[in-house]
Write a protein that holds these residues in place. Structure first.
Motif, PDB file in Angstrom:
ATOM      1  N   HIS A 191       7.201 -54.301  32.412  1.00 49.60           N
ATOM      2  CA  HIS A 191       6.057 -54.969  31.780  1.00 49.60           C
ATOM      3  C   HIS A 191       6.042 -54.598  30.300  1.00 49.60           C
ATOM      4  CE1 HIS A 191       4.413 -55.843  35.804  1.00 49.60           C
ATOM      5  NE2 HIS A 191       4.787 -54.599  36.114  1.00 49.60           N
ATOM      6  N   ASP A 192       6.198 -55.581  29.431  1.00 47.35           N
ATOM      7  CA  ASP A 192       6.135 -55.307  27.994  1.00 47.35           C
ATOM      8  C   ASP A 192       4.740 -54.811  27.623  1.00 47.35           C
ATOM      9  OD1 ASP A 192       8.723 -56.097  27.709  1.00 47.35           O
ATOM     10  OD2 ASP A 192       8.233 -58.150  27.100  1.00 47.35           O
ATOM     11  N   THR A 193       4.684 -53.883  26.679  1.00 46.91           N
ATOM     12  CA  THR A 193       3.390 -53.303  26.281  1.00 46.91           C
ATOM     13  C   THR A 193       3.250 -53.350  24.768  1.00 46.91           C
ATOM     14  OG1 THR A 193       4.416 -51.111  26.249  1.00 46.91           O
ATOM     15  CG2 THR A 193       3.279 -51.750  28.273  1.00 46.91           C
ATOM     16  N   PRO A 194       2.907 -54.495  24.227  1.00 48.89           N
ATOM     17  CA  PRO A 194       2.738 -54.582  22.764  1.00 48.89           C
ATOM     18  C   PRO A 194       1.472 -53.886  22.308  1.00 48.89           C
ATOM     19  CG  PRO A 194       2.103 -56.647  23.797  1.00 48.89           C
ATOM     20  CD  PRO A 194       2.624 -55.768  24.907  1.00 48.89           C
ATOM     21  N   GLY A 195       1.483 -52.557  22.356  1.00 49.89           N
ATOM     22  CA  GLY A 195       0.314 -51.778  21.941  1.00 49.89           C
ATOM     23  C   GLY A 195      -0.763 -51.680  22.989  1.00 49.89           C
ATOM     24  N   THR A 196      -0.468 -52.093  24.241  1.00 49.40           N
ATOM     25  CA  THR A 196      -1.509 -52.104  25.278  1.00 49.40           C
ATOM     26  C   THR A 196      -1.193 -51.140  26.414  1.00 49.40           C
ATOM     27  OG1 THR A 196      -0.408 -53.938  26.435  1.00 49.40           O
ATOM     28  CG2 THR A 196      -2.076 -54.497  24.775  1.00 49.40           C
ATOM     29  N   VAL A 197      -0.309 -50.200  26.189  1.00 43.32           N
ATOM     30  CA  VAL A 197       0.036 -49.262  27.255  1.00 43.32           C
ATOM     31  C   VAL A 197      -1.211 -48.511  27.715  1.00 43.32           C
ATOM     32  CG1 VAL A 197       0.583 -47.385  25.656  1.00 43.32           C
ATOM     33  CG2 VAL A 197       1.647 -47.430  27.913  1.00 43.32           C
ATOM     34  N   ASP A 198      -1.311 -48.259  29.006  1.00 40.61           N
ATOM     35  CA  ASP A 198      -2.436 -47.499  29.549  1.00 40.61           C
ATOM     36  C   ASP A 198      -2.204 -46.021  29.256  1.00 40.61           C
ATOM     37  OD1 ASP A 198      -4.428 -46.264  30.987  1.00 40.61           O
ATOM     38  OD2 ASP A 198      -4.097 -47.401  32.832  1.00 40.61           O
ATOM     39  N   PRO A 199      -3.033 -45.399  28.404  1.00 42.52           N
ATOM     40  CA  PRO A 199      -2.786 -44.003  28.038  1.00 42.52           C
ATOM     41  C   PRO A 199      -3.276 -43.004  29.082  1.00 42.52           C
ATOM     42  CG  PRO A 199      -4.740 -44.781  26.910  1.00 42.52           C
ATOM     43  CD  PRO A 199      -4.209 -45.956  27.698  1.00 42.52           C
ATOM     44  N   ARG A 200      -3.854 -43.480  30.160  1.00 41.49           N
ATOM     45  CA  ARG A 200      -4.530 -42.571  31.104  1.00 41.49           C
ATOM     46  C   ARG A 200      -3.605 -41.971  32.138  1.00 41.49           C
ATOM     47  NH1 ARG A 200      -9.390 -46.869  31.867  1.00 41.49           N
ATOM     48  NH2 ARG A 200      -7.531 -48.174  32.042  1.00 41.49           N
ATOM     49  N   ARG A 201      -2.309 -42.187  32.004  1.00 42.84           N
ATOM     50  CA  ARG A 201      -1.341 -41.611  32.932  1.00 42.84           C
ATOM     51  C   ARG A 201      -0.111 -41.154  32.162  1.00 42.84           C
ATOM     52  NH1 ARG A 201      -0.695 -47.355  34.362  1.00 42.84           N
ATOM     53  NH2 ARG A 201      -2.009 -47.000  36.199  1.00 42.84           N
ATOM     54  N   PRO A 202       0.655 -40.208  32.722  1.00 45.40           N
ATOM     55  CA  PRO A 202       1.938 -39.848  32.114  1.00 45.40           C
ATOM     56  C   PRO A 202       3.024 -40.828  32.565  1.00 45.40           C
ATOM     57  CG  PRO A 202       1.520 -38.439  33.996  1.00 45.40           C
ATOM     58  CD  PRO A 202       0.315 -39.344  33.875  1.00 45.40           C
ATOM     59  N   TYR A 203       4.074 -40.918  31.772  1.00 42.96           N
ATOM     60  CA  TYR A 203       5.180 -41.814  32.084  1.00 42.96           C
ATOM     61  C   TYR A 203       6.484 -41.024  32.082  1.00 42.96           C
ATOM     62  CZ  TYR A 203       1.850 -45.562  31.151  1.00 42.96           C
ATOM     63  OH  TYR A 203       0.756 -46.388  31.184  1.00 42.96           O
ATOM     64  N   LEU A 204       7.401 -41.444  32.930  1.00 40.87           N
ATOM     65  CA  LEU A 204       8.725 -40.832  32.970  1.00 40.87           C
ATOM     66  C   LEU A 204       9.670 -41.674  32.139  1.00 40.87           C
ATOM     67  CD1 LEU A 204      10.222 -38.467  34.378  1.00 40.87           C
ATOM     68  CD2 LEU A 204      11.012 -40.146  36.065  1.00 40.87           C
ATOM     69  N   CYS A 205      10.452 -41.031  31.311  1.00 38.63           N
ATOM     70  CA  CYS A 205      11.480 -41.727  30.537  1.00 38.63           C
ATOM     71  C   CYS A 205      12.841 -41.250  31.028  1.00 38.63           C
ATOM     72  CB  CYS A 205      11.328 -41.433  29.047  1.00 38.63           C
ATOM     73  SG  CYS A 205      12.477 -42.364  28.012  1.00 38.63           S
ATOM     74  N   LYS A 206      13.563 -42.162  31.686  1.00 39.69           N
ATOM     75  CA  LYS A 206      14.889 -41.835  32.201  1.00 39.69           C
ATOM     76  C   LYS A 206      15.914 -42.084  31.097  1.00 39.69           C
ATOM     77  CE  LYS A 206      13.641 -42.936  36.972  1.00 39.69           C
ATOM     78  NZ  LYS A 206      13.923 -43.769  38.178  1.00 39.69           N
ATOM     79  N   LEU A 207      16.743 -41.099  30.841  1.00 43.39           N
ATOM     80  CA  LEU A 207      17.655 -41.126  29.698  1.00 43.39           C
ATOM     81  C   LEU A 207      19.077 -41.464  30.135  1.00 43.39           C
ATOM     82  CD1 LEU A 207      16.204 -37.922  28.036  1.00 43.39           C
ATOM     83  CD2 LEU A 207      15.798 -40.287  27.320  1.00 43.39           C
ATOM     84  N   PRO A 208      19.890 -41.996  29.231  1.00 38.68           N
ATOM     85  CA  PRO A 208      21.257 -42.398  29.595  1.00 38.68           C
ATOM     86  C   PRO A 208      22.093 -41.285  30.209  1.00 38.68           C
ATOM     87  CG  PRO A 208      20.661 -43.294  27.450  1.00 38.68           C
ATOM     88  CD  PRO A 208      19.542 -42.379  27.849  1.00 38.68           C
ATOM     89  N   SER A 209      21.819 -40.038  29.814  1.00 31.50           N
ATOM     90  CA  SER A 209      22.596 -38.911  30.337  1.00 31.50           C
ATOM     91  C   SER A 209      22.261 -38.592  31.787  1.00 31.50           C
ATOM     92  CB  SER A 209      22.326 -37.669  29.489  1.00 31.50           C
ATOM     93  OG  SER A 209      20.962 -37.263  29.653  1.00 31.50           O
ATOM     94  N   GLY A 210      21.182 -39.167  32.308  1.00 29.51           N
ATOM     95  CA  GLY A 210      20.695 -38.808  33.633  1.00 29.51           C
ATOM     96  C   GLY A 210      19.528 -37.833  33.572  1.00 29.51           C
ATOM     97  N   ARG A 211      19.249 -37.290  32.365  1.00 30.54           N
ATOM     98  CA  ARG A 211      18.101 -36.407  32.212  1.00 30.54           C
ATOM     99  C   ARG A 211      16.822 -37.233  32.163  1.00 30.54           C
ATOM    100  NH1 ARG A 211      21.717 -34.390  28.179  1.00 30.54           N
ATOM    101  NH2 ARG A 211      22.719 -32.439  28.813  1.00 30.54           N
ATOM    102  N   GLU A 212      15.693 -36.538  32.259  1.00 24.03           N
ATOM    103  CA  GLU A 212      14.383 -37.193  32.213  1.00 24.03           C
ATOM    104  C   GLU A 212      13.439 -36.377  31.341  1.00 24.03           C
ATOM    105  OE1 GLU A 212      13.277 -37.106  36.296  1.00 24.03           O
ATOM    106  OE2 GLU A 212      14.381 -38.943  36.825  1.00 24.03           O
ATOM    107  N   ILE A 213      12.457 -37.067  30.765  1.00 26.28           N
ATOM    108  CA  ILE A 213      11.399 -36.388  30.022  1.00 26.28           C
ATOM    109  C   ILE A 213      10.120 -37.201  30.179  1.00 26.28           C
ATOM    110  CG2 ILE A 213      11.890 -37.574  27.829  1.00 26.28           C
ATOM    111  CD1 ILE A 213      11.258 -34.856  26.434  1.00 26.28           C
ATOM    112  N   ALA A 214       8.991 -36.524  30.268  1.00 25.15           N
ATOM    113  CA  ALA A 214       7.702 -37.210  30.420  1.00 25.15           C
ATOM    114  C   ALA A 214       7.136 -37.579  29.054  1.00 25.15           C
ATOM    115  CB  ALA A 214       6.715 -36.334  31.178  1.00 25.15           C
ATOM    116  N   LEU A 215       6.431 -38.702  29.014  1.00 20.10           N
ATOM    117  CA  LEU A 215       5.807 -39.176  27.782  1.00 20.10           C
ATOM    118  C   LEU A 215       4.317 -39.376  28.006  1.00 20.10           C
ATOM    119  CD1 LEU A 215       8.398 -41.965  26.827  1.00 20.10           C
ATOM    120  CD2 LEU A 215       8.394 -39.572  26.077  1.00 20.10           C
ATOM    121  N   PHE A 216       3.510 -38.867  27.068  1.00 18.12           N
ATOM    122  CA  PHE A 216       2.073 -39.138  27.048  1.00 18.12           C
ATOM    123  C   PHE A 216       1.791 -40.018  25.829  1.00 18.12           C
ATOM    124  CE2 PHE A 216       2.217 -35.225  29.518  1.00 18.12           C
ATOM    125  CZ  PHE A 216       1.255 -35.440  30.505  1.00 18.12           C
TER     126      PHE A 216
END
Length: 803
Positions: A191-216
């Motif tokens: 779902h595209d989020t042109p400035g409308t992302v819901d800030p009330r939850r954390p998000y997982l960002c899966k990286l090309p290396s296979g690692r992950e990091i959470a985004l707030f």
């Protein structure tokens, strides 16, 4: 459960002289020495001891805001606080420890990429080093590993996230517009989020290396309201706004969180730290919400959604990261018609410096270090503890043997400055000749200088040519302001010796003179005085505390009175030549032949002579102030004669409606602040003197100038704090304290008494004045009231059972 988190990004652009590693006087920060000191007084220190007010606007408690919010401090700012305000520094560290108990083992503090570099514009090595340095600095100070890291300007790209995840960091905080798309974990559709992302939850960002990091992704509207829309005018409104961001119709756990510059809380918004304290207190007492920090919320609520980021995006440039490399239109004001077309050429010039310093490092460090780039990554350990340099170098030296300590350290210092020169502040503002840009050019100058010393090759001319191709809104080009403001700041060992020579004329103990990050060893020294004139002659060794480079010098310096200083500095002299210098100069000086003494200095040192104008800014200022004391005392005496001799005449003229002559007005305007300054610097307070000054202030219907009002109010606070630091052991002392506060009001002074309130409450809680409760209970209560405390604070502090 609904959760709330407030994040403060506490940071200041570096201001240290790149050679002296200290901040020189900044007159625009008056009455403080520099802007770090001023902003600390207005923001960093007050947040460590924020006032909680009751309904009657009196203090009901003093709290450490840092223990209940999420925060990061720039490492360079923390190093300044550690040295210049250790009390606040320790309270920041203590807040992180306290927050771990409050938030299930998760501390309030986040790490920061070390020198506020825009990492998406950095090369791979700099990204790695900046993150490693930020983590190492954090571990050294907070004695734990960081869970998250703040990125400068929240500027991000995938390589940056990869580097963070590789170092074990679990999350970072970004602006809502930096989210490109989101989806529930396990689903295929984004779902595209042109400035409308819901800030009330954390998000997982899966990286090309296979690692992950959470985004707030923080609440953008709430953060904007704090920073720019006056939300800090009322702590209750702030609390209400934070809770309103939650969806109360949704029973799922949610997080409401904002992120702003920490300076919003007290520096940008007066009493902002009090609004924050009030909001946190109100939220803390609610049963339907809980304060939290990111690490705790992430542990309780692992991401159920994942996110993609907009590559090369940030929180302060709607064009991505163009603010730091192009004329994108983002700026902070400036004159009509100004542009920022200088940003790209400036980055090109610094990229040239990075290339030459990289080439020199790889070529010259290879014979010295077993792994030069790994040594650079580890160099933060030595930056944090310079005392272990020998052992540290031996561990990393090729073959385990240190052949050239100074050369090894110069190489590493060159690399440190080659990273500091990319500090984001240099591009953020409007003009290439601004102080922030001149600061990063100082770092570039220092890096080039070290590269030239190490390689014995010339690079500076090419750098200046690149600056000549960099436009300016004020000057012909960037090179013009560089030559005026940066090149003169370059410091060598000879200039340090020159400074020592001049300062030795006036220091009571010149052998104990501190020279910033240089040592001075006095091999021989003599000083003569004849009336106001002075002569100093000596031989000294100057050594850098950072690289251990050293030089040996002979000097002679003469003070002729009326602010005239002339001296000479040159290579160390052989014993016979030095004795000849001493004999000739001391003989001519004792004989009163000042002109001949000057000619001797010129003859011995030739072109290596100097005046007071060649000295470092702070020491020049210190010497000039000392030299001006005699003239000022004469001026004060003359003004006092006019003032007191004509006091009755001036009174009669005013009572008869006559305008006072300018000379009389000048005497009044000079004498009143001069007398008050003198009175405030006396300890203990002389109440009779203060009362006479207050009477004259009203008699003449005087009004302080804006500058005098700020300076005298600050002096009043420091004076009152000094009196509180004295032993509180008698009734008369309490009465003096109370009466002095009344006089400050009569004089229309507005001292910020938060340091005094801290001291008074500490004395109460520590029991320092508990034994006086019976004898001086009324005075204690009166002083507490004058300092705006609720009566309950005294009762609880002096009788712990009531708490």
């Amino acid at each position: 459960m609904k959760y709330i988190c407030v994040h403060g990004h506490f940071y200041q652009p570096p201001r240290e002289n790149a050679w002296l590693e200290t901040i020189e006087n900044q007159p625009s920060a008056d009455p403080f020495h520099d802007w770090n000191e001023r902003i600390n007084f207005e923001c960093y220190a007050p947040n460590a001891a924020a006032r909680l007010l009751g309904d009657d606007e009196r203090i009901k408690d003093i709290v450490n805001n840092y223990s209940r919010i999420s925060f990061n401090f720039g490492p360079t700012l923390l190093s300044w606080l550690e040295e210049n305000d250790p009390s606040t520094y320790q309270k920041i560290l203590a807040a992180d420890r306290d927050s771990q108990a409050r938030f299930g083992g998760h501390g309030s503090a986040l790490a920061q990429a070390y020198s506020h570099m825009i990492l998406p514009l950095a090369n791979e090595r700099d990204i790695q080093t900046q993150i490693k340095w930020g983590i190492a600095d954090f571990v050294q100070r907070f004695q734990r590993k960081p869970e998250g890291m703040w990125l400068a300007e929240t500027a991000v790209d995938t390589p940056t996230l990869e580097a963070m995840a590789e170092q074990g960091l679990k999350f970072t905080v970004l602006a809502p517009r930096q989210a490109k798309a989101v989806r529930p974990i396990g689903q295929d559709h984004w779902h595209d989020t042109p400035g409308t992302v819901d800030p009330r939850r954390p998000y997982l960002c899966k990286l090309p290396s296979g690692r992950e990091i959470a985004l707030f992704f923080y609440d953008g509207d709430g953060s904007k309201a704090v920073a720019f829309e006056g939300l800090l005018n009322d702590g209750h409104r702030l609390a209400e706004r934070l809770t309103r961001a939650l969806d109360w119709h949704n029973e799922e756990d949610q997080l409401s969180h904002i992120a702003t510059d920490g300076e919003s809380y007290g520096h940008h918004h007066d009493r902002g730290e009090m609004a924050l304290a009030a909001a946190l207190d109100q939220l803390d007492r609610r049963s339907d919400v809980a304060l939290t920090v990111y690490g705790q919320y992430l542990e309780k609520h692992p991401p159920e959604w994942e996110a993609q980021i907009h590559e090369n995006s940030s929180w302060s440039c709607v064009h991505g990261v163009e603010r730091w490399r192009s004329n994108c239109g983002c700026h902070t004001g400036g004159e009509a018609g100004w542009n920022q077309s200088w940003r790209g050429p400036l980055r090109d010039a610094l990229d040239y410096v990075r290339k030459i310093t990289t080439d020199v490092f790889e070529r010259e460090a290879a014979p010295l270090f077993s792994d030069p780039w790994a040594a650079r990554d580890d160099y933060i350990e030595l930056v944090l503890d310079r005392e272990k340099s020998d052992a540290w170098l031996a561990e990393r030296a090729k073959g385990g043997e240190v052949f050239n300590r100074t050369r090894m350290l110069r190489l590493l210092e060159m690399q440190r400055h080659a990273m500091l020169m990319y500090t984001s502040c240099g591009w953020f503002f409007n003009e290439v000749s601004g102080i922030e840009t001149l600061q990063i050019l100082q770092y570039a100058n220092r890096a080039i200088h070290l590269a030239e010393v190490i390689s014995q090759q010339e690079y500076h001319a090419t750098f200046e040519e690149l600056l000549e191709q960099t436009p300016s809104n004020i000057h012909a080009n960037a090179a013009e302001s560089y030559r005026q403001n940066v090149k003169p700041a370059r410091v060598g060992l000879r200039r340090v010796a020159m400074h020592f020579a001049a300062a030795s004329l006036f220091e009571a103990k010149p052998e104990e003179l501190e020279l910033f990050n240089y040592r001075a060893i006095n091999d021989d020294f003599m000083r003569l005085r004849a009336g106001t004139q002075r002569l100093a002659i000596g031989q000294i060794q100057i050594q850098s505390r950072l690289t251990f480079s050293e030089g040996n010098y002979a000097f002679a310096v003469l003070y002729l009175g009326q602010h005239h200083v002339i001296g000479g500095i040159g290579p160390r002299l052989e014993a016979e030549a030095y004795q000849d210098l001493v004999d000739e100069l001391s003989s001519s000086f004792r004989g009163g032949s000042v002109g001949y003494s000057v000619s001797l200095i010129n003859r011995h040192f030739g072109e290596e002579t100097f005046t007071i104008w060649h000295l470092f800014r702070d020491e020049k200022r210190k010497i000039l102030l000392e030299l001006s004391e005699r003239s000022l005392s004469i001026a004060a005496s003359n003004f006092a004669d006019v003032y007191y001799d004509n006091y009755q005449l001036m009174t009669e003229m005013r009572s008869n409606g006559l305008k006072l002559p300018d000379a009389f007005l000048a005497a009044v305007n000079y004498i009143l602040p001069w007398r008050l300054t003198d009175a405030l610097e006396q300890s203990p307070f002389d109440l009779r003197k203060l009362e006479r000054i207050a009477a004259d202030y009203h008699h003449w219907e005087h009004q302080w100038s804006t500058i005098d009002a700020a300076r005298l109010s600050h002096l009043a606070e420091l004076a009152f704090l000094r009196e509180l630091e004295r032993e509180l052991n008698d009734e008369q002392h309490f009465q003096v304290l109370l009466r002095s506060l009344e006089i400050f009001q009569e004089l229309k002074l507005k001292p910020k008494l938060w340091q005094c309130q801290n001291r008074f409450l500490k004395a109460l809680k520590s029991g320092e004045i508990s034994t006086l409760n019976q004898a001086f209970s009324d005075e204690i209560a009166d002083l507490a009231a004058a300092l705006k405390f609720e009566p309950s604070v005294v009762a609880k502090a002096t009788n712990p059972t009531l708490g």
